[in-house]
Design a protein around this motif. Structure first.
Motif, short mmCIF file in Angstrom:
data_model
loop_
_atom_site.label_atom_id
_atom_site.label_comp_id
_atom_site.label_asym_id
_atom_site.label_seq_id
_atom_site.Cartn_x
_atom_site.Cartn_y
_atom_site.Cartn_z
N GLN A 102 51.64 111.71 82.55
CA GLN A 102 51.91 112.01 83.96
C GLN A 102 52.75 113.27 84.09
N LEU A 103 52.63 113.88 85.27
CA LEU A 103 53.47 115.02 85.58
C LEU A 103 54.48 114.58 86.63
N GLN A 104 55.73 114.92 86.42
CA GLN A 104 56.79 114.51 87.34
C GLN A 104 57.45 115.75 87.90
N ALA A 105 57.28 115.94 89.21
CA ALA A 105 57.89 117.08 89.89
C ALA A 105 59.18 116.64 90.54
N SER A 106 60.15 117.53 90.51
CA SER A 106 61.44 117.24 91.13
C SER A 106 62.09 118.54 91.56
N GLY A 107 63.18 118.40 92.30
CA GLY A 107 63.95 119.57 92.70
C GLY A 107 63.82 119.95 94.16
N GLY A 108 62.97 119.25 94.89
CA GLY A 108 62.82 119.55 96.30
C GLY A 108 64.04 119.12 97.09
N GLY A 109 64.07 119.50 98.35
CA GLY A 109 65.19 119.13 99.20
C GLY A 109 65.20 119.97 100.45
N SER A 124 55.24 113.78 81.14
CA SER A 124 55.61 112.48 80.56
C SER A 124 54.37 111.89 79.91
N GLY A 125 54.35 111.93 78.58
CA GLY A 125 53.16 111.49 77.89
C GLY A 125 52.08 112.54 77.83
N LEU A 126 52.37 113.73 78.38
CA LEU A 126 51.45 114.86 78.34
C LEU A 126 52.16 116.04 77.70
N THR A 127 51.47 116.76 76.83
CA THR A 127 52.04 117.95 76.24
C THR A 127 51.58 119.15 77.04
N LEU A 128 52.49 119.70 77.84
CA LEU A 128 52.12 120.79 78.74
C LEU A 128 51.80 122.07 77.99
N ALA A 129 52.30 122.22 76.78
CA ALA A 129 52.14 123.46 76.03
C ALA A 129 50.67 123.80 75.75
N TYR A 130 49.80 122.84 75.84
CA TYR A 130 48.39 123.07 75.53
C TYR A 130 47.57 123.56 76.72
N TYR A 131 48.22 123.67 77.88
CA TYR A 131 47.47 123.92 79.10
C TYR A 131 48.15 124.95 79.99
N ALA A 132 47.35 125.59 80.83
CA ALA A 132 47.90 126.31 81.98
C ALA A 132 48.38 125.26 82.99
#
Length: 119
Positions: free
Chosen positions: A1-8, A23-31
Motif C-alpha cells: 500500500q501507499l500511505q500519503a500524509s502531511g496534508g493540513g 508499505s509492503g511496496l518497494t517504491l524504488a522499482y517504479y516511477a
C-alpha cells in the motif's frame, strides 16, 4: 500500500510537504506520481518522478512551486509545495506507475491526504 500524509490547513502563500511511504511496496522499482482532486473537478497529476533517470514532470499549474523528490532508502516520495493558493486545495494522492516511465498508467494508490489553503 501507499500511505500519503502531511496534508493540513495552510494560509495562502504558505508551504507544505507531503510524504508517500510504501508499505509492503518497494517504491524504488517504479516511477511515482502525485495527483490531486478537488471537489467537482477532474483529477490532475501534479508531479511525477522516474526511478531510472530522475526525470520529473510537472504541469504548468504547479511548475516552479511544487518539487517532487524521492528517498529510496526510506521508501518515500515527497512533494514540497510552496506559495500555495486556494486553487491548490484538494485531496492529494500518490500513485505507483506501471514501470519506470512517468507516462505509464497508475496501478497502486494511497488513501489521499487533504490540503486546504485558506485565502
Amino acid at each position: 500500500q501507499l500511505q500519503a500524509s502531511g496534508g493540513g490547513l495552510v494560509q495562502a502563500g504558505g508551504s507544505l510537504t507531503l510524504s508517500c511511504v510504501g508499505s509492503g511496496l518497494t517504491l524504488a522499482y517504479y516511477a511515482i506520481g502525485w495527483s490531486r482532486q478537488a471537489p467537482g473537478r477532474e483529477p490532475e497529476e501534479v508531479a511525477c518522478i522516474s526511478n531510472k533517470d530522475g526525470s520529473l514532470i510537472y504541469p504548468h499549474s504547479v511548475k516552479g512551486r511544487f518539487t517532487i523528490s524521492r528517498d529510496d532508502a526510506k521508501n518515500t516520495v515527497y512533494l514540497q509545495m510552496n506559495n500555495l493558493t486556494h486553487e491548490d486545495t484538494a485531496t492529494y494522492y500518490c500513485a505507483r506507475k506501471l514501470g519506470s516511465n512517468c507516462h505509464l498508467g497508475d496501478d497502486r494508490w494511497g488513501q489521499g491526504t487533504l490540503v486546504t489553503v485558506s485565502s
